[in-house]
Design a protein around this motif. Structure first.
Motif, PDB file in Angstrom:
ATOM      1  N   GLN A  73      77.394 -10.829 -47.473  1.00 36.11           N
ATOM      2  CA  GLN A  73      78.383 -11.187 -46.349  1.00 36.11           C
ATOM      3  C   GLN A  73      79.844 -10.719 -47.044  1.00 36.11           C
ATOM      4  O   GLN A  73      80.876 -10.791 -46.379  1.00 36.11           O
ATOM      5  CB  GLN A  73      78.354 -12.407 -45.790  1.00 36.11           C
ATOM      6  N   GLY A  74      79.830 -10.579 -48.413  1.00 34.79           N
ATOM      7  CA  GLY A  74      81.136 -10.325 -49.136  1.00 34.79           C
ATOM      8  C   GLY A  74      82.154 -11.836 -49.122  1.00 34.79           C
ATOM      9  O   GLY A  74      82.962 -11.495 -49.772  1.00 34.79           O
ATOM     10  N   LEU A  75      81.207 -12.686 -49.201  1.00 34.19           N
ATOM     11  CA  LEU A  75      82.078 -14.159 -49.469  1.00 34.19           C
ATOM     12  C   LEU A  75      82.283 -14.525 -50.865  1.00 34.19           C
ATOM     13  O   LEU A  75      82.827 -15.278 -51.245  1.00 34.19           O
ATOM     14  CB  LEU A  75      81.368 -15.160 -48.725  1.00 34.19           C
ATOM     15  N   VAL A  76      81.095 -14.013 -51.688  1.00 37.72           N
ATOM     16  CA  VAL A  76      81.232 -14.401 -53.110  1.00 37.72           C
ATOM     17  C   VAL A  76      80.736 -13.315 -53.795  1.00 37.72           C
ATOM     18  O   VAL A  76      79.759 -12.375 -53.334  1.00 37.72           O
ATOM     19  CB  VAL A  76      80.235 -15.564 -53.463  1.00 37.72           C
ATOM     20  N   THR A  77      80.721 -13.416 -55.194  1.00 40.52           N
ATOM     21  CA  THR A  77      80.110 -12.188 -55.972  1.00 40.52           C
ATOM     22  C   THR A  77      79.472 -13.020 -57.217  1.00 40.52           C
ATOM     23  O   THR A  77      79.942 -14.162 -57.563  1.00 40.52           O
ATOM     24  CB  THR A  77      81.172 -11.043 -56.621  1.00 40.52           C
ATOM     25  N   ARG A  78      78.768 -12.478 -57.877  1.00 36.36           N
ATOM     26  CA  ARG A  78      77.913 -13.108 -59.106  1.00 36.36           C
ATOM     27  C   ARG A  78      78.012 -12.394 -60.355  1.00 36.36           C
ATOM     28  O   ARG A  78      77.747 -10.996 -60.283  1.00 36.36           O
ATOM     29  CB  ARG A  78      76.506 -13.575 -58.611  1.00 36.36           C
ATOM     30  N   VAL A  79      78.333 -12.815 -61.269  1.00 39.10           N
ATOM     31  CA  VAL A  79      78.264 -11.976 -62.651  1.00 39.10           C
ATOM     32  C   VAL A  79      77.726 -12.931 -63.705  1.00 39.10           C
ATOM     33  O   VAL A  79      77.599 -14.011 -63.848  1.00 39.10           O
ATOM     34  CB  VAL A  79      79.537 -11.541 -63.183  1.00 39.10           C
ATOM     35  N   LYS A  91      81.916 -15.773 -58.372  1.00 38.20           N
ATOM     36  CA  LYS A  91      83.255 -15.645 -58.317  1.00 38.20           C
ATOM     37  C   LYS A  91      83.734 -15.592 -56.811  1.00 38.20           C
ATOM     38  O   LYS A  91      82.903 -15.361 -55.754  1.00 38.20           O
ATOM     39  CB  LYS A  91      83.426 -14.156 -58.932  1.00 38.20           C
ATOM     40  N   ARG A  92      84.790 -15.893 -56.545  1.00 35.76           N
ATOM     41  CA  ARG A  92      85.588 -15.944 -55.139  1.00 35.76           C
ATOM     42  C   ARG A  92      85.941 -14.354 -54.960  1.00 35.76           C
ATOM     43  O   ARG A  92      85.993 -13.623 -55.796  1.00 35.76           O
ATOM     44  CB  ARG A  92      86.723 -16.574 -55.165  1.00 35.76           C
ATOM     45  N   THR A  93      85.969 -14.132 -53.590  1.00 29.37           N
ATOM     46  CA  THR A  93      86.265 -12.851 -53.129  1.00 29.37           C
ATOM     47  C   THR A  93      87.464 -13.089 -52.085  1.00 29.37           C
ATOM     48  O   THR A  93      87.679 -14.062 -51.703  1.00 29.37           O
ATOM     49  CB  THR A  93      85.027 -12.203 -52.408  1.00 29.37           C
ATOM     50  N   TYR A  99      87.877 -15.920 -45.135  1.00 30.36           N
ATOM     51  CA  TYR A  99      86.907 -16.599 -44.158  1.00 30.36           C
ATOM     52  C   TYR A  99      87.285 -18.076 -43.976  1.00 30.36           C
ATOM     53  O   TYR A  99      87.360 -18.988 -43.022  1.00 30.36           O
ATOM     54  CB  TYR A  99      85.881 -16.304 -44.513  1.00 30.36           C
ATOM     55  N   LEU A 100      87.536 -18.526 -45.246  1.00 31.40           N
ATOM     56  CA  LEU A 100      87.797 -20.005 -45.232  1.00 31.40           C
ATOM     57  C   LEU A 100      89.070 -20.445 -44.578  1.00 31.40           C
ATOM     58  O   LEU A 100      89.556 -21.516 -44.189  1.00 31.40           O
ATOM     59  CB  LEU A 100      87.692 -20.472 -46.498  1.00 31.40           C
ATOM     60  N   GLU A 101      90.313 -19.532 -44.903  1.00 27.42           N
ATOM     61  CA  GLU A 101      91.581 -19.674 -44.457  1.00 27.42           C
ATOM     62  C   GLU A 101      91.643 -19.620 -42.817  1.00 27.42           C
ATOM     63  O   GLU A 101      92.126 -20.596 -42.324  1.00 27.42           O
ATOM     64  CB  GLU A 101      92.388 -18.627 -44.800  1.00 27.42           C
ATOM     65  N   ARG A 102      90.774 -18.447 -42.254  1.00 29.83           N
ATOM     66  CA  ARG A 102      90.648 -18.620 -40.792  1.00 29.83           C
ATOM     67  C   ARG A 102      89.776 -19.926 -40.005  1.00 29.83           C
ATOM     68  O   ARG A 102      90.303 -20.339 -39.317  1.00 29.83           O
ATOM     69  CB  ARG A 102      89.833 -17.430 -40.448  1.00 29.83           C
ATOM     70  N   LEU A 103      89.015 -20.341 -40.936  1.00 33.23           N
ATOM     71  CA  LEU A 103      88.129 -21.554 -40.630  1.00 33.23           C
ATOM     72  C   LEU A 103      89.182 -22.954 -40.703  1.00 33.23           C
ATOM     73  O   LEU A 103      89.106 -23.617 -39.968  1.00 33.23           O
ATOM     74  CB  LEU A 103      86.893 -21.854 -41.513  1.00 33.23           C
TER      75      LEU A 103
END
Length: 116
Positions: A73-79, A91-93, A99-103
């Motif tokens: 869903q594009g909410l996080v990434t992993r490395v 990591k944050r995206t 999304y969280l700002e709108r929430l």
């Protein structure tokens, strides 16, 4: 900032926010996914699968499945951690932050509407 709500008022606010969130956003995150997302965005990094599992008291595969969905869903990434290849850094995206700002905005607006 303290907010004085009865348990019934708090549940009513949570109910109103979740209903509106379902109408406004098609992601349909589980409570566990939302808890993970809030941990990633509200607590300073770094965040690892192992650390999130310990924080939430669940297994690493549980966190991995949740992150799979949130990653799609594009909410996080992993490395992979360059210093320790066994660790996966979450990591944050920009999409997750929005999304969280709108929430957060929805919670504020709903709370204000219910107290008016």
């Amino acid at each position: 900032m303290p907010v004085d709500l009865t348990p019934s008022q708090a549940l009513s606010l949570w109910h109103a926010v979740t209903v509106q969130q379902v109408h406004q956003d098609g992601r349909d995150l589980t409570l566990r996914q939302l808890a993970i997302l809030l941990e990633i965005y509200l607590v300073p990094p770094p965040h690892t699968v192992r650390g999130l599992a310990a924080k939430l008291g669940v297994t690493k595969p549980v966190i991995t499945r949740a992150l799979d969905t949130m990653g799609e869903q594009g909410l996080v990434t992993r490395v992979r951690d360059d210093r320790d290849r066994r660790n996966v850094i979450i990591k944050r995206t920009v999409e997750g932050a929005l999304y969280l700002e709108r929430l957060g905005d929805l919670i504020i607006a709903t709370g204000r509407a219910q107290t008016s």
